[in-house]
Design a protein around this motif. Structure first.
Motif, short mmCIF file in Angstrom:
data_model
loop_
_atom_site.label_atom_id
_atom_site.label_comp_id
_atom_site.label_asym_id
_atom_site.label_seq_id
_atom_site.Cartn_x
_atom_site.Cartn_y
_atom_site.Cartn_z
N UNK A 1 24.59 12.04 13.49
CA UNK A 1 23.70 12.50 14.48
C UNK A 1 24.04 12.36 15.92
N UNK A 2 23.84 13.47 16.55
CA UNK A 2 23.88 13.30 17.82
C UNK A 2 22.88 12.81 18.47
N UNK A 3 23.09 11.38 19.26
CA UNK A 3 22.14 10.67 19.52
C UNK A 3 21.52 10.50 20.95
N UNK A 4 22.05 11.66 21.74
CA UNK A 4 21.78 11.46 23.24
C UNK A 4 21.95 13.17 23.65
N UNK A 5 20.92 13.62 23.77
CA UNK A 5 20.67 15.06 23.76
C UNK A 5 19.45 15.23 24.92
N UNK A 6 19.93 16.37 26.06
CA UNK A 6 18.94 16.91 26.79
C UNK A 6 18.47 18.33 26.46
N UNK B 1 27.22 3.77 19.38
CA UNK B 1 26.59 4.86 19.23
C UNK B 1 27.39 6.00 20.00
N UNK B 2 27.14 7.11 19.59
CA UNK B 2 27.99 8.29 20.25
C UNK B 2 26.98 9.39 20.41
N UNK B 3 27.11 9.98 21.36
CA UNK B 3 26.29 11.30 21.77
C UNK B 3 26.89 12.25 22.71
N UNK B 4 26.39 13.62 22.84
CA UNK B 4 27.08 14.42 23.54
C UNK B 4 26.50 14.35 25.00
N UNK B 5 25.21 13.83 25.23
CA UNK B 5 24.91 13.82 26.56
C UNK B 5 24.65 15.41 27.03
N UNK B 6 24.44 16.29 25.99
CA UNK B 6 24.17 17.83 26.48
C UNK B 6 23.17 18.15 27.35
N UNK B 7 23.85 18.88 28.25
CA UNK B 7 22.83 19.74 29.13
C UNK B 7 23.16 21.10 29.08
N UNK B 8 24.12 21.52 28.32
CA UNK B 8 24.39 22.97 27.93
C UNK B 8 24.85 23.16 26.59
N UNK C 1 27.45 24.45 24.94
CA UNK C 1 28.75 24.14 24.45
C UNK C 1 29.09 22.62 24.51
N UNK C 2 28.18 21.85 25.20
CA UNK C 2 28.56 20.49 25.15
C UNK C 2 27.99 19.78 23.96
N UNK C 3 26.98 20.30 23.20
CA UNK C 3 26.37 19.77 21.88
C UNK C 3 27.41 19.49 21.29
N UNK C 4 27.29 18.19 20.68
CA UNK C 4 28.36 17.73 19.50
C UNK C 4 29.70 17.38 19.81
N UNK C 5 29.86 17.14 21.40
CA UNK C 5 31.27 16.74 21.36
C UNK C 5 31.46 15.39 20.84
N UNK C 6 30.50 14.66 21.13
CA UNK C 6 30.42 13.04 20.54
C UNK C 6 29.23 12.99 19.78
N UNK C 7 29.25 12.09 18.63
CA UNK C 7 27.97 12.00 17.94
C UNK C 7 28.01 10.55 17.04
#
Length: 211
Positions: free
Chosen positions: A3-8, A161-168, A170-176
């Protein structure tokens, strides 16, 4: 289970990431679920949950809270009633954690060693009481920041925990976060974190695609 636990998404109002693009990107990488943690508001992510259902992806929801010492991820709140301060920034850390616990939710410091304004707790993270885990792998961090967070989690004997902290996209899933049990709802997510049945990591599917 990953699970990517940190997404925007665009509902954080600091980016243009369409929820459907986030979800399709996560699915293409082999991530099993995402947790949307829009800034300041749990309720803002409601449209993303609906899109996830339409796309066949489990979407969980939390919120990223800006305190006067650093950013917190809250998992398990069910509306924005947690915010009794009437503002979005520099909320008092200890009362925020207490309020999250009153809601039956858990608090997790986000990117604690990120040196950017009030975003990171730095060494103060070691003194925080009442947190359930530490985000040790954040996709927007330098590797060295994540390493320091890992050391802190070990010293505090807390799950990670790990999460991508994605705001775009291509950033989705770098960390999970890898869960050793199946998670199908927020209650199971919280139970797994409390039991230590999770670990933050660089998501291997992301690394493979970027080679």
């Amino acid at each position: 289970m990953w699970i990517d636990t940190h997404c925007h998404t665009k509902y954080s109002h600091d980016n243009w990431l369409e929820p459907v693009d986030l979800i399709r990107r996560a699915k293409s990488l082999g991530i099993d679920a995402v947790c949307i943690t829009e800034h300041h508001s749990y309720e803002a992510s409601a449209p993303v949950e609906k899109i996830g259902s339409e796309e066949g992806m489990l979407v969980l929801r939390g919120v990223e809270i800006s305190t006067d010492q650093g950013h917190l991820l809250a998992y398990g709140v069910e509306d924005d009633g947690w915010n009794i301060w009437g503002r979005d920034n520099y909320l008092p850390l200890a009362p925020v954690i207490e309020r999250i616990q009153e809601c039956g939710a858990i608090a997790v410091p986000a990117h604690p060693f990120r040196e950017l304004g009030f975003a990171g707790f730095l060494e103060r993270v070691l003194e925080i009481q009442g947190i359930a885990a530490i985000e040790t792998h954040n996709g927007g961090n330098r590797d060295s920041d994540n390493e320091l967070a890992g050391i802190a989690a070990t010293r505090m004997a807390l799950p990670t925990l790990g999460g991508s902290d994605c705001h775009k996209t291509l950033a989705v899933g770098r960390c999970a976060t890898e869960f050793s049990v199946v998670v199908s709802c927020m209650a199971e997510f919280i139970a797994a974190v409390r039991a230590g049945q999770c670990r933050g990591a660089y998501f291997p599917g992301y690394a493979a695609e970027r080679r």
